[in-house]
Design a protein around this motif. Structure first.
Motif, short mmCIF file in Angstrom:
data_model
loop_
_atom_site.label_atom_id
_atom_site.label_comp_id
_atom_site.label_asym_id
_atom_site.label_seq_id
_atom_site.Cartn_x
_atom_site.Cartn_y
_atom_site.Cartn_z
N VAL A 108 0.84 -1.21 0.00
CA VAL A 108 0.00 0.00 0.00
C VAL A 108 0.87 1.25 0.00
O VAL A 108 0.60 2.21 -0.73
CB VAL A 108 -0.94 0.00 1.23
CG1 VAL A 108 -1.72 1.30 1.30
CG2 VAL A 108 -1.90 -1.18 1.17
N ILE A 109 1.93 1.25 0.82
CA ILE A 109 2.81 2.42 0.90
C ILE A 109 3.53 2.64 -0.42
O ILE A 109 3.73 3.79 -0.84
CB ILE A 109 3.80 2.25 2.08
CG1 ILE A 109 3.04 2.29 3.40
CG2 ILE A 109 4.87 3.34 2.05
CD1 ILE A 109 3.87 1.93 4.61
N ARG A 110 3.95 1.59 -1.09
CA ARG A 110 4.61 1.74 -2.39
C ARG A 110 3.69 2.44 -3.38
O ARG A 110 4.11 3.30 -4.16
CB ARG A 110 5.04 0.38 -2.93
CG ARG A 110 5.74 0.43 -4.27
CD ARG A 110 7.08 1.16 -4.18
NE ARG A 110 8.02 0.39 -3.35
CZ ARG A 110 9.07 0.92 -2.76
NH1 ARG A 110 9.34 2.20 -2.89
NH2 ARG A 110 9.87 0.17 -2.02
N ARG A 111 2.39 2.09 -3.36
CA ARG A 111 1.43 2.75 -4.24
C ARG A 111 1.29 4.23 -3.89
O ARG A 111 1.15 5.08 -4.78
CB ARG A 111 0.08 2.05 -4.15
CG ARG A 111 0.08 0.64 -4.75
CD ARG A 111 -1.21 -0.07 -4.47
NE ARG A 111 -1.17 -1.46 -4.93
CZ ARG A 111 -1.93 -2.44 -4.44
NH1 ARG A 111 -2.81 -2.16 -3.45
NH2 ARG A 111 -1.83 -3.66 -4.89
N ILE A 112 1.35 4.54 -2.59
CA ILE A 112 1.28 5.94 -2.16
C ILE A 112 2.50 6.70 -2.68
O ILE A 112 2.38 7.83 -3.18
CB ILE A 112 1.19 6.02 -0.63
CG1 ILE A 112 -0.17 5.51 -0.15
CG2 ILE A 112 1.43 7.44 -0.14
CD1 ILE A 112 -0.30 5.39 1.36
N PHE A 113 3.67 6.08 -2.58
CA PHE A 113 4.89 6.72 -3.09
C PHE A 113 4.78 6.97 -4.60
O PHE A 113 5.20 8.01 -5.11
CB PHE A 113 6.11 5.85 -2.80
CG PHE A 113 6.52 5.82 -1.35
CD1 PHE A 113 5.99 6.71 -0.42
CD2 PHE A 113 7.43 4.87 -0.89
CE1 PHE A 113 6.37 6.69 0.91
CE2 PHE A 113 7.83 4.84 0.44
CZ PHE A 113 7.30 5.74 1.34
N GLN A 114 4.22 6.01 -5.31
CA GLN A 114 4.05 6.16 -6.76
C GLN A 114 3.09 7.30 -7.09
O GLN A 114 3.32 8.08 -8.02
CB GLN A 114 3.56 4.84 -7.36
CG GLN A 114 4.60 3.72 -7.29
CD GLN A 114 4.03 2.36 -7.62
OE1 GLN A 114 2.81 2.17 -7.65
NE2 GLN A 114 4.90 1.39 -7.85
N THR A 115 2.02 7.39 -6.30
CA THR A 115 1.05 8.47 -6.50
C THR A 115 1.68 9.83 -6.28
O THR A 115 1.50 10.76 -7.09
CB THR A 115 -0.14 8.29 -5.53
OG1 THR A 115 -0.79 7.04 -5.80
CG2 THR A 115 -1.15 9.42 -5.69
N CYS A 116 2.45 9.96 -5.20
CA CYS A 116 3.13 11.22 -4.91
C CYS A 116 4.16 11.54 -5.98
O CYS A 116 4.34 12.71 -6.36
CB CYS A 116 3.79 11.16 -3.54
SG CYS A 116 2.63 11.16 -2.15
N SER A 117 4.85 10.52 -6.45
CA SER A 117 5.87 10.71 -7.47
C SER A 117 5.28 11.32 -8.73
O SER A 117 5.85 12.26 -9.32
CB SER A 117 6.53 9.37 -7.80
OG SER A 117 7.42 9.49 -8.90
N ILE A 118 4.14 10.80 -9.15
CA ILE A 118 3.48 11.30 -10.37
C ILE A 118 2.89 12.69 -10.14
O ILE A 118 3.06 13.59 -10.98
CB ILE A 118 2.38 10.31 -10.80
CG1 ILE A 118 3.00 8.96 -11.20
CG2 ILE A 118 1.55 10.89 -11.95
CD1 ILE A 118 2.00 7.86 -11.42
N GLU A 119 2.24 12.88 -9.02
CA GLU A 119 1.56 14.15 -8.74
C GLU A 119 2.54 15.32 -8.59
O GLU A 119 2.31 16.41 -9.10
CB GLU A 119 0.71 14.02 -7.48
CG GLU A 119 -0.02 15.29 -7.07
CD GLU A 119 -1.13 15.67 -8.04
OE1 GLU A 119 -1.53 16.85 -8.03
OE2 GLU A 119 -1.60 14.78 -8.78
#
Length: 320
Positions: A108-119
């Protein structure tokens, strides 16, 4: 945030200082909206601690995120501070988890990091390190391998120092020779009967390069050579005599102390570590598995076996 002192940090490539507290406070609502986390759920004391740590160690920002609540406080607070550091030219290291379902949380945290990375347009953000700890043992590692996870680093502490399966390594010195004559300890407890005489230890390997047998021989016996057929007695209940053709052999025994003096150069800690790792690689997987590992075979030569039985017969004991 009034307790955060100092509040400022120099950007990585500039001399002017920036108020990191204010920068984090401005970013926080955007992060909470992006992650769908109510702003009021965040622990402000945790955020203040993260900011203080980031000011002290901007190039090594790695924090524990489960002090209060991982998803509702720790991770959003971390992302806020890590993104503020990123705007100042610093790259955070990552987070550490120390409770809960470590594998599931890491995904779940990896997905959050990916979301922040893109945003926020920081490509490296999706690759931030996720470290886990919390009484990690062999079973934990096996479970991680069987589950989906996004773990980068595993911290092993208690079970590295003290293994529950073998909490200590027992070591007892016994007399095996006196003035050139072999000696033995005989007792009703067969597990404590010693093998008489000064000995050499050989390790035998199969065609695949894995070791399959350790053979103990008396010191005065001729050295084993490739192609030689050896008759030996297997140690253990229900074992008997076997004949083995030597395809590859290594001498394991080396004297480092003799007559209370060091007689050979002692290996360094790193040498011992490398030797141990290489030895483990030569051990078959059937001996290393966690569930029902196959016992490793140990045998003695016929000459040593006869010497042992002569001692036992002389003392009224039965054969092994």
């Amino acid at each position: 945030m009034v307790d955060v002192k100092p509040r400022t940090l120099k950007p990585a490539t500039e001399d002017k200082v920036v108020d990191l507290v204010s920068l984090c406070e401005n970013l926080l609502p955007y992060v909470c909206h992006l992650l769908k986390v109510p702003l009021e759920r965040l622990n402000q004391g945790e955020l203040a601690a993260f900011i203080s740590y980031a000011i002290s160690f901007p190039k090594n920002f790695l924090v524990l995120v489960d002090t209060y609540n991982v998803m509702w406080s720790g991770v959003p607070n971390f992302c806020t501070v890590a993104l503020a550091l990123a705007k100042l030219g610093y790259q955070a290291v990552g987070i550490r988890l120390d409770s809960g379902d470590l594998a599931q949380q890491s995904v779940v945290i990896r997905r959050i990091f990916q979301t922040c990375s893109i945003e926020f347009q920081f490509p490296w953000f999706m690759s931030l390190s996720i470290t886990v700890s919390n009484n990690i043992n062999e079973k934990s590692l096996l479970q991680f391998n069987q589950q989906e996870n996004s773990i980068d680093v595993i911290g092993v502490g208690t079970h590295l120092v003290t293994c529950p399966l073998q909490s200590s390594l027992g070591y007892v010195c016994k007399l095996v020779e006196l003035n050139g004559s072999p000696r033995i300890k005989l007792t009703e407890d067969t597990n404590k009967i010693t093998l008489p005489g000064r000995k050499t230890v050989y390790r035998l390997f199969d065609a695949s390069g894995h070791c399959f047998l350790d053979l103990l021989a008396l010191k005065d016996e001729p050295s084993l050579v490739v192609g030689q057929e050896v008759e030996c007695q297997m140690l253990g209940k229900g074992e008997g005599s076997v004949r083995i053709v030597v395809s590859r052999v290594e001498t394991m025994h080396q004297d480092y102390f003799r007559e209370a003096k060091i007689c050979s150069p002692l290996p360094s800690v790193m040498d011992v570590r490398e030797y141990s790792q290489c030895s483990l690689l030569m051990l078959g997987e059937e001996h290393k598995r966690l569930s029902k590992p196959k016992p490793y075979k140990v045998a003695i030569t016929e000459k040593l076996y006869r010497l042992l039985n002569n001692f036992k017969i002389a003392n009224g004991s039965s054969h092994i």
